[in-house]
Design a protein around this motif. Structure first.
Motif, PDB file in Angstrom:
ATOM      1  N   GLY A 143      44.935  -8.645   7.666  1.00 44.99           N
ATOM      2  CA  GLY A 143      46.173  -9.405   7.783  1.00 44.99           C
ATOM      3  C   GLY A 143      46.734  -9.435   9.192  1.00 44.99           C
ATOM      4  O   GLY A 143      47.681 -10.182   9.462  1.00 44.99           O
ATOM      5  N   LEU A 144      46.159  -8.651  10.105  1.00 48.77           N
ATOM      6  CA  LEU A 144      46.664  -8.604  11.473  1.00 48.77           C
ATOM      7  C   LEU A 144      46.172  -9.823  12.266  1.00 48.77           C
ATOM      8  O   LEU A 144      44.994 -10.169  12.227  1.00 48.77           O
ATOM      9  CB  LEU A 144      46.184  -7.322  12.158  1.00 48.77           C
ATOM     10  CG  LEU A 144      46.653  -7.100  13.600  1.00 48.77           C
ATOM     11  CD1 LEU A 144      48.166  -6.892  13.654  1.00 48.77           C
ATOM     12  CD2 LEU A 144      45.929  -5.901  14.216  1.00 48.77           C
ATOM     13  N   VAL A 145      47.089 -10.456  12.984  1.00 47.96           N
ATOM     14  CA  VAL A 145      46.727 -11.522  13.918  1.00 47.96           C
ATOM     15  C   VAL A 145      46.627 -10.892  15.303  1.00 47.96           C
ATOM     16  O   VAL A 145      47.622 -10.376  15.829  1.00 47.96           O
ATOM     17  CB  VAL A 145      47.768 -12.650  13.908  1.00 47.96           C
ATOM     18  CG1 VAL A 145      47.455 -13.670  14.999  1.00 47.96           C
ATOM     19  CG2 VAL A 145      47.813 -13.323  12.544  1.00 47.96           C
ATOM     20  N   VAL A 146      45.431 -10.889  15.858  1.00 49.89           N
ATOM     21  CA  VAL A 146      45.195 -10.341  17.194  1.00 49.89           C
ATOM     22  C   VAL A 146      45.137 -11.504  18.168  1.00 49.89           C
ATOM     23  O   VAL A 146      44.204 -12.320  18.129  1.00 49.89           O
ATOM     24  CB  VAL A 146      43.882  -9.528  17.238  1.00 49.89           C
ATOM     25  CG1 VAL A 146      43.666  -8.961  18.638  1.00 49.89           C
ATOM     26  CG2 VAL A 146      43.900  -8.414  16.203  1.00 49.89           C
ATOM     27  N   ALA A 147      46.143 -11.615  19.026  1.00 51.25           N
ATOM     28  CA  ALA A 147      46.256 -12.742  19.959  1.00 51.25           C
ATOM     29  C   ALA A 147      45.950 -12.242  21.361  1.00 51.25           C
ATOM     30  O   ALA A 147      46.663 -11.388  21.899  1.00 51.25           O
ATOM     31  CB  ALA A 147      47.659 -13.339  19.897  1.00 51.25           C
ATOM     32  N   ARG A 148      44.885 -12.797  21.951  1.00 51.22           N
ATOM     33  CA  ARG A 148      44.403 -12.290  23.230  1.00 51.22           C
ATOM     34  C   ARG A 148      44.447 -13.374  24.311  1.00 51.22           C
ATOM     35  O   ARG A 148      44.106 -14.525  24.054  1.00 51.22           O
ATOM     36  CB  ARG A 148      42.970 -11.781  23.100  1.00 51.22           C
ATOM     37  CG  ARG A 148      42.817 -10.609  22.145  1.00 51.22           C
ATOM     38  CD  ARG A 148      41.387 -10.107  22.096  1.00 51.22           C
ATOM     39  NE  ARG A 148      40.465 -11.129  21.623  1.00 51.22           N
ATOM     40  CZ  ARG A 148      39.574 -11.765  22.389  1.00 51.22           C
ATOM     41  NH1 ARG A 148      39.467 -11.486  23.677  1.00 51.22           N
ATOM     42  NH2 ARG A 148      38.761 -12.668  21.867  1.00 51.22           N
ATOM     43  N   MET A 149      44.850 -12.963  25.493  1.00 49.02           N
ATOM     44  CA  MET A 149      44.802 -13.829  26.659  1.00 49.02           C
ATOM     45  C   MET A 149      43.841 -13.216  27.670  1.00 49.02           C
ATOM     46  O   MET A 149      43.964 -12.038  28.023  1.00 49.02           O
ATOM     47  CB  MET A 149      46.184 -13.961  27.294  1.00 49.02           C
ATOM     48  CG  MET A 149      46.242 -14.989  28.410  1.00 49.02           C
ATOM     49  SD  MET A 149      46.418 -16.651  27.778  1.00 49.02           S
ATOM     50  CE  MET A 149      48.181 -16.659  27.412  1.00 49.02           C
ATOM     51  N   THR A 150      42.891 -14.016  28.120  1.00 47.69           N
ATOM     52  CA  THR A 150      41.959 -13.573  29.149  1.00 47.69           C
ATOM     53  C   THR A 150      41.958 -14.593  30.281  1.00 47.69           C
ATOM     54  O   THR A 150      42.292 -15.754  30.074  1.00 47.69           O
ATOM     55  CB  THR A 150      40.527 -13.445  28.587  1.00 47.69           C
ATOM     56  OG1 THR A 150      40.058 -14.754  28.218  1.00 47.69           O
ATOM     57  CG2 THR A 150      40.485 -12.517  27.380  1.00 47.69           C
ATOM     58  N   PRO A 151      41.546 -14.177  31.481  1.00 45.30           N
ATOM     59  CA  PRO A 151      41.499 -15.160  32.571  1.00 45.30           C
ATOM     60  C   PRO A 151      40.489 -16.272  32.337  1.00 45.30           C
ATOM     61  O   PRO A 151      40.799 -17.448  32.540  1.00 45.30           O
ATOM     62  CB  PRO A 151      41.131 -14.310  33.788  1.00 45.30           C
ATOM     63  CG  PRO A 151      41.593 -12.931  33.450  1.00 45.30           C
ATOM     64  CD  PRO A 151      41.360 -12.796  31.977  1.00 45.30           C
ATOM     65  N   PHE A 152      39.254 -15.900  31.901  1.00 42.08           N
ATOM     66  CA  PHE A 152      38.189 -16.894  31.803  1.00 42.08           C
ATOM     67  C   PHE A 152      37.465 -16.908  30.462  1.00 42.08           C
ATOM     68  O   PHE A 152      36.504 -17.654  30.307  1.00 42.08           O
ATOM     69  CB  PHE A 152      37.165 -16.672  32.921  1.00 42.08           C
ATOM     70  CG  PHE A 152      37.688 -17.002  34.290  1.00 42.08           C
ATOM     71  CD1 PHE A 152      37.721 -18.309  34.748  1.00 42.08           C
ATOM     72  CD2 PHE A 152      38.181 -16.008  35.120  1.00 42.08           C
ATOM     73  CE1 PHE A 152      38.211 -18.625  36.007  1.00 42.08           C
ATOM     74  CE2 PHE A 152      38.671 -16.303  36.383  1.00 42.08           C
ATOM     75  CZ  PHE A 152      38.692 -17.615  36.827  1.00 42.08           C
ATOM     76  N   GLY A 153      37.900 -16.118  29.487  1.00 43.45           N
ATOM     77  CA  GLY A 153      37.229 -16.100  28.199  1.00 43.45           C
ATOM     78  C   GLY A 153      36.314 -14.899  28.053  1.00 43.45           C
ATOM     79  O   GLY A 153      36.157 -14.086  28.972  1.00 43.45           O
ATOM     80  N   ASP A 154      35.696 -14.814  26.900  1.00 44.45           N
ATOM     81  CA  ASP A 154      34.862 -13.664  26.550  1.00 44.45           C
ATOM     82  C   ASP A 154      33.409 -13.849  26.949  1.00 44.45           C
ATOM     83  O   ASP A 154      32.650 -12.879  27.010  1.00 44.45           O
ATOM     84  CB  ASP A 154      34.932 -13.408  25.039  1.00 44.45           C
ATOM     85  CG  ASP A 154      36.349 -13.182  24.555  1.00 44.45           C
ATOM     86  OD1 ASP A 154      37.120 -12.519  25.276  1.00 44.45           O
ATOM     87  OD2 ASP A 154      36.688 -13.674  23.467  1.00 44.45           O
ATOM     88  N   THR A 155      32.983 -15.078  27.166  1.00 42.91           N
ATOM     89  CA  THR A 155      31.596 -15.368  27.510  1.00 42.91           C
ATOM     90  C   THR A 155      31.561 -16.336  28.675  1.00 42.91           C
ATOM     91  O   THR A 155      32.583 -16.888  29.063  1.00 42.91           O
ATOM     92  CB  THR A 155      30.840 -15.988  26.319  1.00 42.91           C
ATOM     93  OG1 THR A 155      31.491 -17.219  25.944  1.00 42.91           O
ATOM     94  CG2 THR A 155      30.825 -15.055  25.120  1.00 42.91           C
ATOM     95  N   GLY A 156      30.369 -16.556  29.206  1.00 43.30           N
ATOM     96  CA  GLY A 156      30.207 -17.530  30.278  1.00 43.30           C
ATOM     97  C   GLY A 156      30.015 -16.871  31.629  1.00 43.30           C
ATOM     98  O   GLY A 156      30.349 -15.693  31.828  1.00 43.30           O
ATOM     99  N   PRO A 157      29.483 -17.609  32.597  1.00 45.32           N
ATOM    100  CA  PRO A 157      29.136 -17.021  33.894  1.00 45.32           C
ATOM    101  C   PRO A 157      30.325 -16.565  34.725  1.00 45.32           C
ATOM    102  O   PRO A 157      30.154 -15.771  35.652  1.00 45.32           O
ATOM    103  CB  PRO A 157      28.376 -18.159  34.591  1.00 45.32           C
ATOM    104  CG  PRO A 157      28.840 -19.417  33.924  1.00 45.32           C
ATOM    105  CD  PRO A 157      29.101 -19.031  32.509  1.00 45.32           C
ATOM    106  N   TRP A 158      31.514 -17.067  34.432  1.00 47.60           N
ATOM    107  CA  TRP A 158      32.687 -16.660  35.205  1.00 47.60           C
ATOM    108  C   TRP A 158      33.569 -15.666  34.452  1.00 47.60           C
ATOM    109  O   TRP A 158      34.684 -15.381  34.886  1.00 47.60           O
ATOM    110  CB  TRP A 158      33.543 -17.878  35.557  1.00 47.60           C
ATOM    111  CG  TRP A 158      32.895 -18.873  36.474  1.00 47.60           C
ATOM    112  CD1 TRP A 158      31.666 -18.800  37.070  1.00 47.60           C
ATOM    113  CD2 TRP A 158      33.473 -20.117  36.899  1.00 47.60           C
ATOM    114  NE1 TRP A 158      31.432 -19.917  37.829  1.00 47.60           N
ATOM    115  CE2 TRP A 158      32.526 -20.747  37.753  1.00 47.60           C
ATOM    116  CE3 TRP A 158      34.672 -20.768  36.649  1.00 47.60           C
ATOM    117  CZ2 TRP A 158      32.769 -21.988  38.342  1.00 47.60           C
ATOM    118  CZ3 TRP A 158      34.916 -22.003  37.238  1.00 47.60           C
ATOM    119  CH2 TRP A 158      33.970 -22.606  38.088  1.00 47.60           C
TER     120      TRP A 158
END
Length: 876
Positions: A143-158
């Protein structure tokens, strides 16, 4: 045909937005947010607190790093006197807790068990402290909503690149839309300008909040929590207005121009003019209809010069999105005549209110603090006086973005001192999982799955949509991508703005082969910008001025959850569909309207579009080089997208409130207030330190950094943004540049020295960057741990950016006439209920009236013959 079914009345609802008791609840009353956030996500926490949630801010023992961002009360650096921290943490409580300390693990877990939402910008730090993965945390706390902010995301070259507000505004395309006119010959002699302050995080925080509200609606009806994440880079890259679709559709680049929309067709005539005492006003609108109002207005003051009324028979209905129409010398001359008029007045005496009364899009470029005492915003409660006991006084904060008949924005208490609520919060943390405030209420019927094979979060919600332009239509577009059944209503006498970023002659095949800008079609059903802001909606052409059209609208509203509109205040009421009439049809209806200035107050009838709202709000005046340079403003309608995010929040927050309480509401939303809400720091600086905002170009005075700016690279109009906040970053830059002597230069040896000699530092750095290819330079600097980012244009983001491609930032949708084209996808990535821009109908934007027969047949039972008769009568 059956008549409209009238439900039992909803008692006790205020008849006008804002007429509520001071203790009226927020939309998220009773929900708890536990925030582990720095500057990336504190703004999202501020919005959630304003919407009524209890926000617990968890700080490390030394305090949040944002306590060290200026300006400071009294200009003395002090973690308890940061006006930045005060602004973004109003209404929150502070718990001092080292999440990496194993001895505090039990307290950390108890705190998370007490939460409905965890707001996290620790870039994996929280999950590591808990021994959890991104996927496992929502499962561990159902039931927990985990809201995350990242600079460029979790995957990808950057994904591991270093960034800052400046770097994100560069890479996301905002800077290449914003700045000053080029020199003659259209060679840019000044760098692009980053609008100030903290706008990358505002943009991303708005979009994360939209995702959170969608996740809460899904949880309310299923009991299921999920992970919601936003990459700042993706969010900013989608926030520009015309450049992406102009490139996608026609391979047409846009060029920045001083304090006006970036455009394909450039000129040297800004649409702002200065008064004799050096202040600025904006004057937009050069259409036939505008000229019909302009010439008589100027003639009253004997300043019409050689301007004449439009020729008889000229089309007065045409509407263009700012920046989409070609300019010419005749329009440039009109603008220059207006500027002569402005130069004849002082700022205080300029008759802009009279111009507004004449139907002209004129407004002052205000400084942020000048809105505080404006009677219009006082009537609307836009600002709240928040008591600071330590100062013995109250300070003004922008604290509201709309008015309602049922819920209100919560001003909250002043920002907490470090650890102020530690004992009170931790001692009350439950041992077990917090039970839901309201038991899950399963929706009726089988869920409709998106193209991702998963349920939509707005399952079963229908929106009867009178929105137009971007500020309102963009909001319902977000709802459509989240699964709402959105019925877009237009009428040919007053259609939406469809003519921008048109499909190319020759279609997709011609675009794929193009090496230069292509000519666009003129078919209004084939606008790329319209497709991007209305994908996933059904289209209904309906004349509600006709009695039969009004009856159709009433019967469809009876089957709808939300009525959304973006007209001038009072238009829908005069047509017989005001809030009282809507409540007679459906007592728990949600009615959300958005105008430039809001309906309640003294400015309700003002003509306002995005740039005019930005002028009023103060955001246009804030951006640009220091005086005596003129403001650079924004090169797109920033407040159109911010207004759209707020519009979507109002809709979804109202749905959540209704589904928990059974009560609908009327929301009077203001595009301008969305901009004022972002101006808390300069407003506080004026109230506390007596200092008015002055423009800072690309410098960073409040989170000290040097170098901090945009530097010329090899090639035509190529620039790279570089920001060095630490000595390690500075040394890395010197090493990559091959100039170790910079580090030992007495002027540059310390951050204090570099700040004092920024002009000389910029000259030295430019001598190196101007020989570098921009993207290669960025890669080398990032490899050395230096925050750097190319000032990317639309071509860069669409065709070259590997990170955006890895994040699937666009989705292909098929429109009936326009064909299959990419449109932007929502940046908020919901693990259980992902958005899909094709919506439940899996389609691009509708052609005009495209779904008339299907909607009238399926919802109201009309036959094909009856539909044809309605068309013949001018009803549809």
């Amino acid at each position: 045909m059956d008549g409209v079914t009238v439900r039992q009345d909803q008692a006790g609802v205020a008849v006008e937005p804002g007429k509520l008791d001071a203790d009226a609840p927020g939309m998220l009353a009773g929900l708890r947010v536990v925030e582990f956030a720095d500057e990336l996500a504190e703004y999202a926490g501020l919005i959630l607190a304003g919407l009524g949630a209890e926000v617990i801010k968890v700080e490390p023992p030394e305090g949040s790093p944002t306590r060290h961002i200026g300006p400071f009360a009294g200009d003395t650096p002090d973690p308890e006197k940061s006006l930045h921290f005060w602004t973004y943490n109003r209404g929150k409580r502070s718990v001092r807790l080292d999440i990496a300390d194993p001895a505090r693990r039990e307290a950390l877990e108890a705190l998370i068990r007490s939460a409905d939402i965890v707001l996290d910008s620790t870039r994996g730090g929280l999950h590591a402290a808990l021994g959890e993965s991104l996927e496992s945390l929502p499962r561990r706390f159902p039931g927990l909503v985990v809201a995350r902010m990242t600079p460029f995301g979790d995957t990808g070259p950057w994904k591991d690149y270093r960034a800052s507000d400046l770097i994100h505004l560069a890479l996301g395309g905002v800077m290449m839309n914003c700045g000053y006119d080029a020199a003659p010959g259209w060679k840019y002699d000044l760098p692009p300008i980053a609008p100030q302050l903290w706008h990358a995080y505002h943009i991303a925080g708005e979009q994360l909040t939209v995702g959170i509200l969608a996740a809460l609606l899904h949880r309310l009806h299923t009991g299921e929590g999920q992970d919601v994440s936003v990459a700042v880079h993706e969010a900013v890259s989608k926030n520009t207005e015309l450049d992406v679709m102009s490139w996608v559709m026609r391979r047409a680049p846009l060029y920045r121009m001083t304090c006006r929309h970036a455009g394909e067709h450039v000129n040297h005539v800004p649409n702002i003019g200065h008064t004799k005492d050096g202040r600025w006003f904006i004057a937009l609108g050069l259409s036939v209809r505008d000229q019909t109002s302009l010439v008589p207005f100027l003639a009253e003051y004997e300043m019409q010069a050689d301007l004449a009324m439009p020729e008889q028979g000229a089309d007065s209905r045409a509407r263009n999105i700012p920046g989409s129409a070609a300019g010419d010398e005749s329009k440039a001359h009109i603008t220059e005549v207006i500027q002569r008029f402005m130069r004849a007045y002082t700022y205080e005496d300029m008759p802009w209110r009279e111009a507004q009364a004449a139907g002209l899009l004129w407004a002052p470029l205000r400084k942020p603090h000048e809105n505080v005492d404006d009677p219009h915003w006082q009537v609307r409660g836009t600002f709240a006086e928040v008591v600071h006991p330590e100062l013995g006084r109250a300070l003004p904060y922008p604290a509201s973005r709309w008015l309602s008949t049922e819920t209100r924005w919560q001003p909250g208490a002043r920002a907490p001192q470090l650890g102020e609520h530690t004992e009170a919060v931790l001692d009350a943390a439950p041992a077990g999982r917090k039970p839901p405030l309201v038991p899950a209420k399963p929706r009726e019927g089988q869920p409709r799955l998106s193209a991702h094979g998963k349920a939509f979060p707005l399952q079963g919600v229908r929106i009867f949509d009178f929105s137009w332009f971007l500020a309102s239509a963009g909001g319902t577009r977000l709802c459509a991508a989240l699964g709402a059944d959105v019925i877009k209503v237009e009428w040919k006498e007053n259609p939406d703005t469809r003519l921008a970023a048109m499909a190319p002659v020759g279609g997709r095949e011609a675009r794929q082969k193009a090496t230069a800008p292509l000519p666009g079609v003129t078919d209004s059903d084939m606008g790329g910008q319209f497709n991007n802001k209305n994908a996933g909606k059904s289209g209904l052409s309906l004349n509600i001025r006709h009695p039969k059209g009004l009856e159709i609208a009433r019967r469809m509203i009876a089957q709808s959850d939300v009525v959304a509109e973006g007209f001038s205040p009072g238009v829908l009421k005069r047509l017989g569909l005001g809030y009282e009439a809507l409540r007679e049809i459906r007592p728990d209806i949600i009615y959300v309207q958005q105008s430039g200035m809001g309906g309640v107050g003294t400015y309700g009838r003002f003509r306002t579009i995005g740039p005019v709202a930005a002028a009023f709000a103060g955001t246009a005046e804030m951006s640009g080089l220091p005086e005596p340079a003129m403001p650079a403003g924004w090169g797109y309608s920033y407040l159109d997208w911010i207004g759209a995010y707020g519009f979507a929040m109002a809709i979804m927050g109202s749905l959540l409130h209704r589904d928990r309480t059974g009560r609908g509401q009327w929301i009077d939303s203001s595009q301008c207030e969305s901009g004022i809400f972002h101006c808390g720091v300069p407003i506080l600086d004026r109230a506390v330190n007596g200092r008015s905002w002055t423009r800072i170009g690309n410098r960073s005075p409040y989170k000290p950094a040097a170098p901090h700016g945009a530097y010329r690279c090899a090639g035509e109009d190529r620039w790279i943004a570089i920001a060095c906040f630490t000595e390690e970053e500075w040394r890395g830059l010197c090493q990559v540049a091959g100039h170790p002597g910079w580090a030992s230069d007495p002027r540059f040896a310390t951050l204090e020295g570099r700040l004092a000699h920024q002009d000389a530092l910029d000259v030295a750095l430019t001598s190196w960057t101007r020989e570098q290819e921009a993207h290669a330079c960025m890669a080398a600097l990032q490899a050395a741990g230096v925050p750097a980012g190319v000032c990317q244009n639309a071509e860069d983001r669409c065709d070259r950016d590997p990170q955006l491609a890895a994040l699937d930032w666009m989705t292909e949708v098929t429109g009936t006439k326009i064909g299959r084209w990419p449109v932007t996808e929502l940046p908020a990535k919901l693990s259980a209920t992902p958005a899909y821009s094709g919506g439940i109908i899996d389609r691009g934007a509708p052609g005009y009236g495209e779904d008339n027969e299907r909607l009238l047949r399926d919802l109201l039972g009309y036959s094909a013959r009856e539909v044809a008769e309605l068309a013949a009568e001018g009803v549809i």
